[in-house]
Design a protein around this motif. Structure first.
Motif, mmCIF file in Angstrom:
data_model
loop_
_atom_site.group_PDB
_atom_site.id
_atom_site.type_symbol
_atom_site.label_atom_id
_atom_site.label_comp_id
_atom_site.label_asym_id
_atom_site.label_seq_id
_atom_site.Cartn_x
_atom_site.Cartn_y
_atom_site.Cartn_z
ATOM 1 N N LYS A 256 41.659 45.444 40.302
ATOM 2 C CA LYS A 256 42.774 46.386 40.340
ATOM 3 C C LYS A 256 43.247 46.610 38.912
ATOM 4 O O LYS A 256 43.575 45.661 38.208
ATOM 5 C CB LYS A 256 43.919 45.846 41.185
ATOM 6 N N THR A 257 43.274 47.868 38.514
ATOM 7 C CA THR A 257 43.736 48.218 37.185
ATOM 8 C C THR A 257 45.251 48.299 37.191
ATOM 9 O O THR A 257 45.835 48.980 38.025
ATOM 10 C CB THR A 257 43.153 49.571 36.749
ATOM 11 N N ARG B 189 38.665 42.043 44.658
ATOM 12 C CA ARG B 189 38.850 43.435 44.245
ATOM 13 C C ARG B 189 39.384 43.494 42.822
ATOM 14 O O ARG B 189 40.231 42.706 42.421
ATOM 15 C CB ARG B 189 39.831 44.131 45.176
ATOM 16 N N VAL C 261 39.935 39.168 48.738
ATOM 17 C CA VAL C 261 39.900 39.761 50.070
ATOM 18 C C VAL C 261 39.351 38.712 51.027
ATOM 19 O O VAL C 261 38.618 37.823 50.632
ATOM 20 C CB VAL C 261 39.040 41.048 50.105
ATOM 21 N N GLN D 173 30.328 48.577 44.516
ATOM 22 C CA GLN D 173 30.996 49.693 45.188
ATOM 23 C C GLN D 173 29.945 50.496 45.936
ATOM 24 O O GLN D 173 28.754 50.320 45.716
ATOM 25 C CB GLN D 173 31.743 50.564 44.187
ATOM 26 N N ILE E 126 39.011 45.247 52.499
ATOM 27 C CA ILE E 126 38.006 45.972 51.726
ATOM 28 C C ILE E 126 38.201 47.468 51.952
ATOM 29 O O ILE E 126 38.304 47.922 53.084
ATOM 30 C CB ILE E 126 36.584 45.542 52.115
ATOM 31 N N ARG E 127 38.274 48.197 50.861
ATOM 32 C CA ARG E 127 38.403 49.650 50.927
ATOM 33 C C ARG E 127 37.126 50.263 50.379
ATOM 34 O O ARG E 127 36.557 49.768 49.409
ATOM 35 C CB ARG E 127 39.605 50.112 50.111
ATOM 36 N N SER E 128 36.703 51.350 50.976
ATOM 37 C CA SER E 128 35.443 51.973 50.568
ATOM 38 C C SER E 128 35.501 52.539 49.156
ATOM 39 O O SER E 128 34.478 52.670 48.503
ATOM 40 C CB SER E 128 35.058 53.076 51.554
ATOM 41 N N ASP E 129 36.699 52.852 48.657
ATOM 42 C CA ASP E 129 36.806 53.420 47.315
ATOM 43 C C ASP E 129 37.142 52.373 46.255
ATOM 44 O O ASP E 129 37.358 52.706 45.098
ATOM 45 C CB ASP E 129 37.850 54.532 47.291
ATOM 46 N N GLY E 130 37.162 51.084 46.631
ATOM 47 C CA GLY E 130 37.515 50.023 45.691
ATOM 48 C C GLY E 130 36.346 49.547 44.849
ATOM 49 O O GLY E 130 35.186 49.849 45.131
ATOM 50 N N GLN E 131 36.664 48.801 43.798
ATOM 51 C CA GLN E 131 35.663 48.160 42.962
ATOM 52 C C GLN E 131 35.809 46.652 43.149
ATOM 53 O O GLN E 131 36.918 46.129 43.127
ATOM 54 C CB GLN E 131 35.870 48.512 41.492
ATOM 55 N N TYR E 132 34.673 45.956 43.312
ATOM 56 C CA TYR E 132 34.699 44.537 43.641
ATOM 57 C C TYR E 132 33.742 43.748 42.753
ATOM 58 O O TYR E 132 32.803 44.300 42.186
ATOM 59 C CB TYR E 132 34.311 44.327 45.110
#
Length: 162
Positions: free
Chosen positions: A74-75, A72, A87, A56, A93-99
């Motif tokens: 996702k909870t 990604r 993805v 992140q 891709i989102r800047s606030d995501g966890q990968y």
């Protein structure tokens, strides 16, 4: 883990959060048979291996520049462990995501950041729509649109767009 394959490092204790027993994503913590590093294996569909460090922030920029394939995290509340969403390149891709990054034998992992589940969006046991007040007029309007034939609904949306 296969006989004869030894881990190069100690198993990170937070891997049990990513790959708990009975998780929906079918993730398992395992040792890579080639390089001896800890990886997450997805046993759903095509078996894939992911480095367990969460990517992140600035690490995400590095992963994109290096062209590393990402998935990604996702909870899903009420489920055991996170799910994986693939993805396509930079799309999705989102800047606030966890990968997680695809595991590449012989390369150092991009991140060693431990996984921390996201904060719960709502309190357990509380209804989804708590605090929303609907008037009788709102309910009638919903029922009118819900029961409207598709042809009329298409005309209604076209007239609002124009």
């Amino acid at each position: 883990m296969h006989k004869g394959i030894r881990a190069r490092e100690r198993k990170p204790p937070w891997l049990r959060l990513l790959a708990p027993d009975g998780n929906i994503a079918q993730l398992e913590a395992a040792v890579c048979g080639t390089c001896g590093r800890w990886v997450l294996r997805c046993r759903q569909g095509v078996w894939e291996a992911w480095d367990p460090g969460v990517i992140q922030g600035d690490d995400l920029t590095v992963a994109i520049i290096l062209g590393v394939r990402l998935t990604r995290l996702k909870t899903v509340y009420g489920m055991c462990g996170p799910t994986l969403i693939d993805v396509c390149g930079e799309r999705g891709i989102r800047s606030d995501g966890q990968y997680l990054a695809e595991h590449r034998c012989g390369f150092a992992p991009i991140s060693l950041t431990p996984y921390k589940p996201a904060a719960k969006a709502r309190q357990p046991g509380k209804p989804w729509a708590s605090g929303i007040k609907l008037t009788e007029e709102d309910v009638r309007e919903f029922e009118r649109i819900w029961n409207m034939p598709v042809k009329e609904l298409k005309c209604l949306t076209r007239s609002k767009v124009n």
